[in-house]
Design an enzyme around this catalytic site. Structure first.
Site, PDB file in Angstrom:
ATOM      1  N   ARG A 195       0.851  -1.182   0.000  1.00 15.44           N
ATOM      2  CA  ARG A 195       0.000   0.000   0.000  1.00 15.44           C
ATOM      3  C   ARG A 195       0.890   1.236   0.000  1.00 15.44           C
ATOM      4  O   ARG A 195       2.063   1.179   0.377  1.00 15.44           O
ATOM      5  CB  ARG A 195      -0.907   0.021   1.242  1.00 15.44           C
ATOM      6  CG  ARG A 195      -1.854  -1.174   1.341  1.00 15.44           C
ATOM      7  CD  ARG A 195      -2.688  -1.074   2.611  1.00 15.44           C
ATOM      8  NE  ARG A 195      -3.671  -2.164   2.706  1.00 15.44           N
ATOM      9  CZ  ARG A 195      -3.461  -3.306   3.340  1.00 15.44           C
ATOM     10  NH1 ARG A 195      -2.283  -3.549   3.923  1.00 15.44           N
ATOM     11  NH2 ARG A 195      -4.407  -4.229   3.384  1.00 15.44           N
ATOM     12  N   LYS A 223      -2.054  -2.022   7.489  1.00  9.70           N
ATOM     13  CA  LYS A 223      -3.451  -1.686   7.733  1.00  9.70           C
ATOM     14  C   LYS A 223      -4.034  -2.616   8.796  1.00  9.70           C
ATOM     15  O   LYS A 223      -3.840  -3.824   8.739  1.00  9.70           O
ATOM     16  CB  LYS A 223      -4.245  -1.812   6.433  1.00  9.70           C
ATOM     17  CG  LYS A 223      -5.667  -1.280   6.531  1.00  9.70           C
ATOM     18  CD  LYS A 223      -6.335  -1.299   5.181  1.00  9.70           C
ATOM     19  CE  LYS A 223      -7.747  -0.730   5.258  1.00  9.70           C
ATOM     20  NZ  LYS A 223      -8.415  -0.738   3.925  1.00  9.70           N
ATOM     21  N   HIS A 252      -2.101   2.269  -6.055  1.00 10.29           N
ATOM     22  CA  HIS A 252      -3.102   1.231  -5.806  1.00 10.29           C
ATOM     23  C   HIS A 252      -3.375   0.404  -7.059  1.00 10.29           C
ATOM     24  O   HIS A 252      -3.716  -0.782  -6.966  1.00 10.29           O
ATOM     25  CB  HIS A 252      -4.402   1.857  -5.286  1.00 10.29           C
ATOM     26  CG  HIS A 252      -5.096   0.997  -4.268  1.00 10.29           C
ATOM     27  ND1 HIS A 252      -4.524   0.665  -3.056  1.00 10.29           N
ATOM     28  CD2 HIS A 252      -6.296   0.367  -4.283  1.00 10.29           C
ATOM     29  CE1 HIS A 252      -5.341  -0.111  -2.373  1.00 10.29           C
ATOM     30  NE2 HIS A 252      -6.422  -0.311  -3.102  1.00 10.29           N
ATOM     31  N   ARG A 269      -0.801  -2.191  -7.054  1.00  9.13           N
ATOM     32  CA  ARG A 269      -1.158  -3.229  -6.074  1.00  9.13           C
ATOM     33  C   ARG A 269      -2.203  -4.176  -6.663  1.00  9.13           C
ATOM     34  O   ARG A 269      -2.086  -5.408  -6.553  1.00  9.13           O
ATOM     35  CB  ARG A 269      -1.681  -2.547  -4.803  1.00  9.13           C
ATOM     36  CG  ARG A 269      -2.188  -3.481  -3.711  1.00  9.13           C
ATOM     37  CD  ARG A 269      -2.539  -2.636  -2.482  1.00  9.13           C
ATOM     38  NE  ARG A 269      -3.388  -3.329  -1.541  1.00  9.13           N
ATOM     39  CZ  ARG A 269      -2.962  -4.163  -0.589  1.00  9.13           C
ATOM     40  NH1 ARG A 269      -1.682  -4.431  -0.467  1.00  9.13           N
ATOM     41  NH2 ARG A 269      -3.806  -4.734   0.246  1.00  9.13           N
ATOM     42  N   HIS A 300      -4.661  -8.852   3.580  1.00 10.97           N
ATOM     43  CA  HIS A 300      -6.097  -8.772   3.842  1.00 10.97           C
ATOM     44  C   HIS A 300      -6.457  -9.613   5.065  1.00 10.97           C
ATOM     45  O   HIS A 300      -6.112 -10.797   5.124  1.00 10.97           O
ATOM     46  CB  HIS A 300      -6.898  -9.283   2.641  1.00 10.97           C
ATOM     47  CG  HIS A 300      -6.908  -8.337   1.488  1.00 10.97           C
ATOM     48  ND1 HIS A 300      -7.217  -8.732   0.198  1.00 10.97           N
ATOM     49  CD2 HIS A 300      -6.656  -6.992   1.424  1.00 10.97           C
ATOM     50  CE1 HIS A 300      -7.153  -7.681  -0.605  1.00 10.97           C
ATOM     51  NE2 HIS A 300      -6.822  -6.629   0.108  1.00 10.97           N
ATOM     52  N   TYR A 343     -10.677 -10.236  -6.648  1.00 11.22           N
ATOM     53  CA  TYR A 343      -9.716 -10.525  -7.714  1.00 11.22           C
ATOM     54  C   TYR A 343     -10.068 -11.793  -8.484  1.00 11.22           C
ATOM     55  O   TYR A 343      -9.593 -11.993  -9.596  1.00 11.22           O
ATOM     56  CB  TYR A 343      -8.299 -10.636  -7.142  1.00 11.22           C
ATOM     57  CG  TYR A 343      -7.804  -9.329  -6.583  1.00 11.22           C
ATOM     58  CD1 TYR A 343      -7.335  -8.310  -7.423  1.00 11.22           C
ATOM     59  CD2 TYR A 343      -7.816  -9.090  -5.214  1.00 11.22           C
ATOM     60  CE1 TYR A 343      -6.920  -7.110  -6.902  1.00 11.22           C
ATOM     61  CE2 TYR A 343      -7.394  -7.882  -4.686  1.00 11.22           C
ATOM     62  CZ  TYR A 343      -6.941  -6.900  -5.538  1.00 11.22           C
ATOM     63  OH  TYR A 343      -6.533  -5.694  -5.035  1.00 11.22           O
TER      64      TYR A 343
END
Length: 329
Positions: A171, A196, A266, A269, A292, A301
């Protein structure tokens, strides 16, 4: 350091509830990154301003109906009649989910501090988001961009950032916060600390990214003015590079070979995740690479992967590309 909640249109400091928000943000800042703190700060500032207009002076006066009324206001596309409240603009479903997340964490803090007996927002559900297809760039286009030769020291740094984004799926905030000790060339790893959600993870470091980083390190040594600065990427003044600078430089570097492209961190990414999934079909591995917490965040995805599967089918299956035959009369 005090954390200000002021904005150009809100003045939550006038509310007696402000102190608890300030205390929460100080505690939250200990284990979270600046972007997450900023998001929580703005969401709570807007909420406090709304409560102030309702003349709610302590948390015991707050009821679930007040929270529902606020969420309803932020979800509505109709302007509020109250002039002050009208300044709280409607939110998209994604932004509203972010708002609710900030309120949940804050009210949990109030319960932990025994300011409230229970979390009043737990009964509220986040709005469902429309299913969206994330964008990615095909590998050939990205390789064309990345294989440009840098013309100066700035571009040597920019190429290293681009290679690392695409190799690791970092990120933007993770890249700007990356320190020299987070890179391990012997084990070919990148360590992300406090990503995150406060999660740590380790990501493989590809050989192309290593080469680009080594070239950048030679430049970095000449730019560095203060040895206490350990961030990997610096601006030309020897200070840690900002997120805005990174985004602008990535876009500028890409436009050298692809003038019409809008490349941003992004998108790199997303592209990394898509290309790994297309090549491996291992969604759990992609989940780990991206950091995640929930597999549902990664499952978006698989839609892209299915589109790739359709293209492969159309080009490879004998029945997929046969010419239509006329039916016999």
């Amino acid at each position: 350091m005090p954390i200000s909640l002021t904005s150009s249109i809100l003045n939550p400091e006038s509310s007696p509830l402000y102190k608890d928000v300030q205390d929460f943000l100080r505690e939250f800042a200990k284990n979270n990154q600046s972007l997450s703190i900023k998001v929580k700060k703005m969401a709570l500032a807007q909420f406090i301003s709304y409560l102030d207009d309702l003349t709610i002076l302590n948390w015991q006066e707050l009821h679930l109906k007040d929270i529902k009324s606020y969420i309803g206001l932020r979800a509505s596309k109709m302007p509020a009649k109250n002039q002050k409240i009208a300044r709280l603009l409607p939110l998209s479903p994604a932004s509203l989910r972010t708002h609710l997340s900030a309120l949940r964490v804050f009210f949990k803090y109030l319960v932990d501090q025994k300011i409230l007996p229970k979390n009043p927002i737990l009964a509220l559900k986040s709005p469902k988001l429309p299913q969206r297809l994330v964008k990615s760039i095909n590998p050939e286009t990205l390789i064309n961009i990345i294989e440009q030769q840098p013309n100066n020291q700035l571009e040597i740094r920019d190429l290293a950032m681009l290679e690392l984004f695409y190799a690791s799926g970092l990120r933007l905030a993770e890249l700007t916060n990356l320190c020299m000790h987070d890179l391990d060339f012997s084990s070919k790893e990148v360590r992300v600390n406090q990503g995150k959600g406060g999660k740590d993870r380790v990501i493989p470091l590809g050989s192309k990214a290593q080469d680009a980083l080594l070239n950048w390190f030679e430049v970095r040594a000449t730019w560095l003015k203060d040895n206490t600065i350990s961030t990997v990427f610096l601006n030309k003044h020897g200070l840690a590079i900002s997120a805005r600078q990174v985004s602008n430089r990535i876009k500028q570097f890409a436009k050298k070979s692809m003038p019409g492209i809008n490349l941003h961190p992004h998108l790199l990414r997303h592209s990394m995740a898509t290309h790994v999934l297309e090549g491996s079909a291992d969604i759990r591995a992609v989940q780990e690479l991206l950091g995640h917490a929930d597999i549902s965040s990664t499952e978006v995805y698989t839609q892209l992967d299915f589109a790739h599967l359709c293209r492969v089918y159309d080009s490879a299956h004998p029945r997929a590309h046969m010419k239509n035959l006329k039916k016999p009369k």
